[in-house]
Design an enzyme around this catalytic site. Structure first.
Site, mmCIF file in Angstrom:
data_model
loop_
_atom_site.group_PDB
_atom_site.id
_atom_site.type_symbol
_atom_site.label_atom_id
_atom_site.label_comp_id
_atom_site.label_asym_id
_atom_site.label_seq_id
_atom_site.Cartn_x
_atom_site.Cartn_y
_atom_site.Cartn_z
ATOM 1 N N PRO A 25 72.982 87.121 -10.406
ATOM 2 C CA PRO A 25 73.734 86.582 -9.267
ATOM 3 C C PRO A 25 73.458 87.254 -7.919
ATOM 4 O O PRO A 25 74.323 87.911 -7.329
ATOM 5 C CB PRO A 25 75.187 86.776 -9.706
ATOM 6 C CG PRO A 25 75.136 88.003 -10.563
ATOM 7 C CD PRO A 25 73.820 87.910 -11.295
ATOM 8 N N CYS A 26 72.272 87.028 -7.407
ATOM 9 C CA CYS A 26 71.898 87.608 -6.118
ATOM 10 C C CYS A 26 72.775 87.083 -4.978
ATOM 11 O O CYS A 26 72.858 87.720 -3.927
ATOM 12 C CB CYS A 26 70.420 87.376 -5.838
ATOM 13 S SG CYS A 26 69.915 85.648 -5.897
#
Length: 188
Positions: A155-156
Protein backbone atom coordinates in the site's frame (compact mmCIF):
# COMPACT_ATOMS: atom_id res chain seq x y z
CA UNK A 1 8.02 -21.53 -27.23
CA UNK A 2 5.63 -23.93 -28.98
CA UNK A 3 2.80 -22.74 -31.19
CA UNK A 4 0.39 -24.28 -28.66
CA UNK A 5 1.75 -21.88 -26.04
CA UNK A 6 1.93 -18.74 -28.12
CA UNK A 7 -0.07 -16.67 -30.55
CA UNK A 8 0.25 -13.17 -31.92
CA UNK A 9 -1.85 -10.41 -30.35
CA UNK A 10 -1.35 -6.79 -31.44
CA UNK A 11 2.29 -7.48 -32.25
CA UNK A 12 3.05 -9.26 -28.98
CA UNK A 13 3.68 -12.94 -28.40
CA UNK A 14 1.06 -14.30 -26.04
CA UNK A 15 2.88 -16.24 -23.34
CA UNK A 16 0.89 -19.11 -21.80
CA UNK A 17 3.07 -19.34 -18.70
CA UNK A 18 1.99 -15.91 -17.50
CA UNK A 19 -1.56 -14.68 -17.11
CA UNK A 20 -3.41 -11.38 -16.92
CA UNK A 21 -6.72 -10.85 -15.15
CA UNK A 22 -8.55 -7.61 -16.00
CA UNK A 23 -11.61 -6.66 -13.96
CA UNK A 24 -13.80 -3.71 -12.94
CA UNK A 25 -13.90 -2.36 -9.39
CA UNK A 26 -15.56 0.54 -7.57
CA UNK A 27 -12.36 2.57 -8.03
CA UNK A 28 -11.75 1.80 -11.70
CA UNK A 29 -10.43 -1.08 -13.74
CA UNK A 30 -7.61 -3.21 -12.35
CA UNK A 31 -5.32 -5.89 -13.70
CA UNK A 32 -2.99 -8.44 -12.16
CA UNK A 33 -0.31 -10.50 -13.90
CA UNK A 34 1.41 -13.65 -12.70
CA UNK A 35 1.21 -17.42 -12.61
CA UNK A 36 1.00 -20.34 -10.20
CA UNK A 37 -0.44 -18.05 -7.53
CA UNK A 38 2.53 -15.66 -7.67
CA UNK A 39 1.71 -12.06 -8.58
CA UNK A 40 4.14 -10.32 -10.95
CA UNK A 41 2.41 -6.91 -11.11
CA UNK A 42 -0.81 -5.04 -10.40
CA UNK A 43 -2.44 -2.20 -12.30
CA UNK A 44 -4.97 0.10 -10.62
CA UNK A 45 -7.04 3.17 -11.39
CA UNK A 46 -7.70 2.63 -15.09
CA UNK A 47 -10.73 3.99 -16.92
CA UNK A 48 -11.26 0.82 -18.98
CA UNK A 49 -10.11 -2.73 -19.57
CA UNK A 50 -8.37 -1.47 -22.72
CA UNK A 51 -6.40 1.02 -20.62
CA UNK A 52 -5.15 -1.82 -18.38
CA UNK A 53 -4.08 -3.84 -21.43
CA UNK A 54 -2.28 -0.82 -22.86
CA UNK A 55 -0.42 -0.32 -19.56
CA UNK A 56 0.61 -4.00 -19.55
CA UNK A 57 1.85 -3.72 -23.15
CA UNK A 58 3.78 -0.54 -22.32
CA UNK A 59 5.39 -2.18 -19.27
CA UNK A 60 6.38 -5.19 -21.38
CA UNK A 61 7.83 -3.00 -24.12
CA UNK A 62 9.73 -0.87 -21.57
CA UNK A 63 11.17 -4.07 -20.10
CA UNK A 64 12.27 -5.20 -23.57
CA UNK A 65 9.77 -8.05 -23.77
CA UNK A 66 7.54 -8.88 -26.72
CA UNK A 67 5.58 -11.39 -24.66
CA UNK A 68 2.02 -10.65 -23.54
CA UNK A 69 0.26 -12.73 -20.87
CA UNK A 70 -2.78 -14.86 -21.63
CA UNK A 71 -5.93 -13.18 -20.35
CA UNK A 72 -7.62 -15.33 -17.72
CA UNK A 73 -9.16 -15.07 -14.25
CA UNK A 74 -6.00 -16.82 -13.06
CA UNK A 75 -6.14 -15.64 -9.41
CA UNK A 76 -9.80 -15.34 -8.35
CA UNK A 77 -8.90 -14.98 -4.65
CA UNK A 78 -6.78 -11.87 -5.29
CA UNK A 79 -9.29 -10.47 -7.79
CA UNK A 80 -12.04 -10.86 -5.20
CA UNK A 81 -9.88 -9.30 -2.46
CA UNK A 82 -9.10 -6.28 -4.66
CA UNK A 83 -12.78 -5.88 -5.55
CA UNK A 84 -13.71 -6.08 -1.84
CA UNK A 85 -11.03 -3.50 -1.02
CA UNK A 86 -12.43 -1.17 -3.70
CA UNK A 87 -15.86 -1.48 -2.05
CA UNK A 88 -14.34 -0.14 1.18
CA UNK A 89 -13.92 -3.47 2.94
CA UNK A 90 -10.64 -3.71 4.90
CA UNK A 91 -8.55 -6.47 3.32
CA UNK A 92 -5.26 -8.00 4.48
CA UNK A 93 -3.12 -8.69 1.41
CA UNK A 94 -0.16 -10.15 3.35
CA UNK A 95 -0.86 -13.76 2.36
CA UNK A 96 -0.55 -13.15 -1.38
CA UNK A 97 2.79 -14.15 -2.90
CA UNK A 98 4.61 -11.47 -4.88
CA UNK A 99 7.54 -11.73 -7.28
CA UNK A 100 9.58 -8.70 -6.28
CA UNK A 101 11.74 -7.25 -9.06
CA UNK A 102 15.00 -5.27 -8.80
CA UNK A 103 15.82 -6.40 -5.28
CA UNK A 104 18.25 -4.58 -3.03
CA UNK A 105 18.40 -4.76 0.77
CA UNK A 106 17.14 -1.16 1.02
CA UNK A 107 14.23 -1.77 -1.38
CA UNK A 108 13.30 -5.00 0.41
CA UNK A 109 13.20 -3.23 3.78
CA UNK A 110 11.13 -0.33 2.45
CA UNK A 111 8.60 -2.63 0.77
CA UNK A 112 8.40 -4.91 3.82
CA UNK A 113 7.63 -2.00 6.16
CA UNK A 114 5.15 -0.53 3.66
CA UNK A 115 3.41 -3.89 3.30
CA UNK A 116 2.86 -3.95 7.09
CA UNK A 117 1.00 -0.61 7.12
CA UNK A 118 -2.52 -1.32 8.33
CA UNK A 119 -5.73 -0.25 6.64
CA UNK A 120 -6.19 3.47 7.34
CA UNK A 121 -2.65 3.91 8.73
CA UNK A 122 -0.27 6.36 7.06
CA UNK A 123 3.37 7.29 7.36
CA UNK A 124 5.71 9.68 5.57
CA UNK A 125 8.62 9.07 3.23
CA UNK A 126 10.92 10.48 5.92
CA UNK A 127 9.51 8.32 8.71
CA UNK A 128 9.70 5.24 6.51
CA UNK A 129 13.36 6.05 5.79
CA UNK A 130 14.02 6.26 9.54
CA UNK A 131 12.07 3.03 10.14
CA UNK A 132 14.37 1.11 7.78
CA UNK A 133 17.52 2.59 9.31
CA UNK A 134 18.30 5.20 6.65
CA UNK A 135 17.37 8.62 8.04
CA UNK A 136 17.73 11.22 5.34
CA UNK A 137 16.77 8.78 2.57
CA UNK A 138 13.22 10.08 2.08
CA UNK A 139 13.81 10.65 -1.64
CA UNK A 140 15.09 7.11 -2.06
CA UNK A 141 11.94 5.86 -0.31
CA UNK A 142 9.92 7.95 -2.76
CA UNK A 143 11.73 6.27 -5.64
CA UNK A 144 10.89 2.83 -4.25
CA UNK A 145 7.24 3.87 -3.89
CA UNK A 146 7.12 5.25 -7.45
CA UNK A 147 8.34 1.93 -8.84
CA UNK A 148 6.08 -0.27 -6.70
CA UNK A 149 4.65 -2.89 -9.07
CA UNK A 150 1.96 -3.89 -6.54
CA UNK A 151 -0.14 -0.81 -5.69
CA UNK A 152 -2.78 -1.50 -3.04
CA UNK A 153 -1.26 -4.95 -2.33
CA UNK A 154 1.86 -3.14 -1.10
CA UNK A 155 0.00 0.00 0.00
CA UNK A 156 2.27 2.77 -1.23
CA UNK A 157 -0.77 5.08 -1.20
CA UNK A 158 -0.41 5.12 2.61
CA UNK A 159 3.01 6.81 2.35
CA UNK A 160 2.80 10.61 2.32
CA UNK A 161 5.17 13.50 1.80
CA UNK A 162 6.28 15.74 4.67
CA UNK A 163 3.51 17.67 6.37
CA UNK A 164 0.87 15.15 5.30
CA UNK A 165 0.99 16.20 1.64
CA UNK A 166 0.00 13.50 -0.83
CA UNK A 167 3.26 13.25 -2.75
CA UNK A 168 2.82 11.22 -5.94
CA UNK A 169 0.89 8.16 -7.02
CA UNK A 170 1.69 6.09 -10.07
CA UNK A 171 -1.72 5.40 -11.56
CA UNK A 172 -3.58 6.92 -14.50
CA UNK A 173 -5.84 8.61 -11.92
CA UNK A 174 -2.76 9.91 -10.04
CA UNK A 175 -3.07 11.62 -6.69
CA UNK A 176 -6.87 11.90 -7.08
CA UNK A 177 -7.01 8.11 -6.65
CA UNK A 178 -4.49 8.22 -3.80
CA UNK A 179 -6.70 10.72 -1.95
CA UNK A 180 -9.80 8.65 -2.69
CA UNK A 181 -8.14 5.52 -1.26
CA UNK A 182 -7.03 7.35 1.87
CA UNK A 183 -10.49 8.90 2.36
CA UNK A 184 -12.13 5.48 1.85
CA UNK A 185 -9.85 3.89 4.45
CA UNK A 186 -10.31 6.72 6.96
CA UNK A 187 -14.10 6.48 6.74
CA UNK A 188 -14.19 2.71 7.31
Amino acid sequence: MSSANAAKTAGFDVQADEFLAVFPTEIGWMGITGNAGIVHSAYVGHSSAASVRTAVRRARTDAGSAEFPVESDWHPQLRSALQDYARGIPVDFSSFKLQLPERTPFRDKVLAVTKRLKYGETTTYGQLARDVGHPGAARAVGTVMSTNKFPIIIPCHRVLAAGGKLGGYTSPAGTDLKQRLLDMEQSA
